[in-house]
Design a protein around this motif. Structure first.
Motif, mmCIF file in Angstrom:
data_model
loop_
_atom_site.group_PDB
_atom_site.id
_atom_site.type_symbol
_atom_site.label_atom_id
_atom_site.label_comp_id
_atom_site.label_asym_id
_atom_site.label_seq_id
_atom_site.Cartn_x
_atom_site.Cartn_y
_atom_site.Cartn_z
ATOM 1 N N ASP A 87 0.528 -1.024 0.170
ATOM 2 C CA ASP A 87 -0.197 0.140 0.150
ATOM 3 C C ASP A 87 0.801 0.955 -0.215
ATOM 4 O O ASP A 87 0.515 2.244 -0.343
ATOM 5 C CB ASP A 87 -0.693 -0.117 0.908
ATOM 6 N N ALA A 88 2.106 1.243 0.762
ATOM 7 C CA ALA A 88 2.934 2.507 1.192
ATOM 8 C C ALA A 88 3.603 2.612 -0.409
ATOM 9 O O ALA A 88 4.100 3.916 -1.164
ATOM 10 C CB ALA A 88 4.369 2.163 2.244
ATOM 11 N N VAL A 89 4.180 1.755 -1.721
ATOM 12 C CA VAL A 89 4.337 1.717 -2.605
ATOM 13 C C VAL A 89 3.034 2.054 -3.327
ATOM 14 O O VAL A 89 3.519 3.010 -3.823
ATOM 15 C CB VAL A 89 4.714 0.500 -3.550
ATOM 16 N N VAL A 90 1.962 2.245 -3.217
ATOM 17 C CA VAL A 90 1.386 2.613 -3.901
ATOM 18 C C VAL A 90 1.127 3.643 -4.453
ATOM 19 O O VAL A 90 0.775 5.083 -5.345
ATOM 20 C CB VAL A 90 -0.249 1.702 -4.103
ATOM 21 N N LEU A 91 0.832 4.767 -2.895
ATOM 22 C CA LEU A 91 0.901 5.691 -2.570
ATOM 23 C C LEU A 91 2.386 6.434 -3.819
ATOM 24 O O LEU A 91 2.570 7.902 -3.504
ATOM 25 C CB LEU A 91 1.064 6.145 -1.241
ATOM 26 N N ALA B 59 5.167 5.634 3.751
ATOM 27 C CA ALA B 59 5.910 5.768 2.844
ATOM 28 C C ALA B 59 6.175 7.247 2.861
ATOM 29 O O ALA B 59 7.439 7.788 2.365
ATOM 30 C CB ALA B 59 4.326 6.485 2.103
ATOM 31 N N ARG B 60 5.744 8.375 3.445
ATOM 32 C CA ARG B 60 5.471 9.532 3.799
ATOM 33 C C ARG B 60 7.837 9.018 4.391
ATOM 34 O O ARG B 60 8.908 9.847 3.807
ATOM 35 C CB ARG B 60 5.798 9.758 4.775
ATOM 36 N N ASN B 61 8.333 8.200 4.970
ATOM 37 C CA ASN B 61 9.436 7.427 5.688
ATOM 38 C C ASN B 61 10.308 7.091 4.812
ATOM 39 O O ASN B 61 11.131 7.787 4.007
ATOM 40 C CB ASN B 61 9.545 7.054 6.908
ATOM 41 N N MET B 62 10.144 6.922 3.316
ATOM 42 C CA MET B 62 10.369 6.217 2.150
ATOM 43 C C MET B 62 10.950 7.028 1.666
ATOM 44 O O MET B 62 11.846 7.423 0.819
ATOM 45 C CB MET B 62 9.723 4.938 2.032
ATOM 46 N N ARG B 63 9.672 8.153 1.427
ATOM 47 C CA ARG B 63 10.060 9.034 0.578
ATOM 48 C C ARG B 63 11.190 10.053 0.831
ATOM 49 O O ARG B 63 12.083 11.048 0.083
ATOM 50 C CB ARG B 63 8.459 9.795 -0.073
ATOM 51 N N LEU C 223 14.346 8.703 -0.501
ATOM 52 C CA LEU C 223 13.901 8.829 -1.896
ATOM 53 C C LEU C 223 14.351 9.993 -2.083
ATOM 54 O O LEU C 223 15.359 10.065 -2.783
ATOM 55 C CB LEU C 223 12.651 8.541 -2.250
ATOM 56 N N LEU C 224 14.240 11.129 -1.211
ATOM 57 C CA LEU C 224 14.756 12.814 -1.973
ATOM 58 C C LEU C 224 16.225 12.375 -1.055
ATOM 59 O O LEU C 224 16.446 14.045 -1.905
ATOM 60 C CB LEU C 224 13.519 13.480 -1.002
ATOM 61 N N ASP C 225 16.346 12.183 -0.362
ATOM 62 C CA ASP C 225 17.894 12.316 0.517
ATOM 63 C C ASP C 225 18.083 11.122 0.934
ATOM 64 O O ASP C 225 18.318 10.526 1.782
ATOM 65 C CB ASP C 225 17.471 13.033 2.102
#
Length: 276
Positions: free
Chosen positions: A103-107, A218-222, A225-227
Motif C-alpha cells: 500500500d505504501a508503494v502504491v502511494l 510511505a512518508r519515511n520511504m520518500r 528517496l529525496l535525500d
C-alpha cells in the motif's frame, strides 16, 4: 513445563523469554509454576520484560539482555545506483506487514517519487506469498517489486539493498533483522511494535512509523528517496550503536555475568536498574 519440572528441582535456573505471551489464564498458571522453580528470568527487550511483569513475575527476578549479532566493523555501505533499493527480509507472512508495504508503494507511485525498487527476501511459494503477489499485480505495482526467494548468505542480501524496511504488525521481541541491518550500516525503517522502538532512535539511527499506517511508511520511504544521504548517515549512526550495544560478544558476556552471579549467590541485576 510438566516435562521440565523434575529437572528444575534444586537447581539454579535461568529462563530466557524470546517471545510475547499474553497474560491468559493458562499462561498465568504456567508462569506461576515457573516462578517457583526459576532463579532468574531474562528478557530480550524491555517490551518482553513488561510481558513478564504482566505474567506476575517479580521485577527483582527479571534481567534485561538484548540479543546480539556478530560485529562487522568493516561493513561497507552499498554504492548508490540509479534506483534506491529497499529490502524486506525474513518470513513472508501476513504479520510481517508486507501488505502495508504494498500500500505504501502504491502511494509513492501515485506521488511520482524518484525511482526505487523493493526486493522481497523470503519464501516466495507459500500461500501468503501467492496472495501477496496477487495484491501486487492487482494494485499495478509489479514493476516496483522483485522476488528474491530464500537467500542463505546474509551478506549477499545486504549487499543488494540501500535500506531495510521492517513493517511488522506483530510484537517483535528483539528483531535480529533490525540488529543485522544496523550492524551493516543500513538505513532502516521499522514499525513501532514490540521492541523495535528500543533498538531504533527515530531520526537518529533510523525511522520509526506507526504500524498499520501505510501513509507514514510511505512518508519515511520518500524521505530516503529525496535525500539519499539521510539513509547513509542514519545507517552510519545505527552501525555505531550496534557495534557498542548489540554484539554477540556483549550478549554472551552479560549471560556469563548473570550465571556467575547466580552461582556465587550475588545479587542479580534487575531490569529496573539497567539502562538501554
Amino acid at each position: 513445563v510438566v516435562m521440565l519440572a523434575p529437572l528444575l528441582k534444586n537447581r539454579a535456573c535461568v529462563y530466557n523469554l524470546q517471545e510475547p505471551h499474553a497474560p491468559s489464564r493458562k499462561h498465568l498458571a504456567i508462569y506461576r509454576i515457573l516462578n517457583k522453580k526459576i532463579t532468574s528470568f531474562t528478557a530480550v527487550s524491555r517490551h518482553i520484560g513488561k510481558v513478564l511483569l504482566h505474567l506476575k513475575i517479580p521485577i527483582q527476578k527479571i534481567g534485561l539482555i538484548y540479543n546480539g549479532v556478530p560485529a562487522l566493523p568493516d561493513a561497507a555501505v552499498k554504492e548508490p545506483g540509479e534506483k534506491m533499493i529497499f529490502g524486506i527480509i525474513g518470513q513472508v507472512a501476513s504479520w510481517k506487514g508486507h501488505g502495508n508495504l504494498v500500500d505504501a508503494v502504491v502511494l509513492l507511485r501515485d506521488s511520482s517519487s524518484p525511482a526505487f525498487e523493493v526486493k522481497i527476501f523470503g519464501n516466495k511459494d507459500n500461500p501468503y506469498a501467492r496472495e501477496l503477489k496477487m495484491k501486487i499485480a492487482d494494485r499495478g505495482v509489479d514493476a516496483w517489486f522483485s522476488w528474491e526467494g530464500f537467500v542463505r548468505d546474509q551478506d549477499s542480501i545486504y549487499r543488494q539493498v540501500d535500506a531495510v524496511i521492517v513493517p511488522s504488525l506483530s510484537e517483535e521481541p528483539c528483531s535480529l533483522t533490525v540488529l543485522e541491518s544496523m550492524m551493516r550500516k543500513k538505513g532502516i525503517i521499522v514499525s513501532d511494535r514490540g521492541g523495535n522502538p528500543e533498538l531504533i532512535d527515530h531520526g537518529v539511527t533510523g525511522m520509526v512509523f506507526p504500524a498499520e499506517n501505510p501513509g507514514e511508511l510511505a512518508r519515511n520511504m520518500r524521505s530516503f528517496l529525496l535525500d539519499r544521504g539521510m539513509a547513509v548517515s542514519l545507517g552510519e549512526r545505527a552501525g555505531q550503536k550496534a557495534a557498542g550495544s548489540f554484539t554477540d560478544t556483549r550478549m554472551t558476556d552479560e549471560y556469563i555475568r548473570l550465571y556467575e552471579a547466580i552461582l556465587s549467590r550475588r545479587s542479580i541485576p534487575q531490569m529496573a536498574q539497567q539502562h538501554d
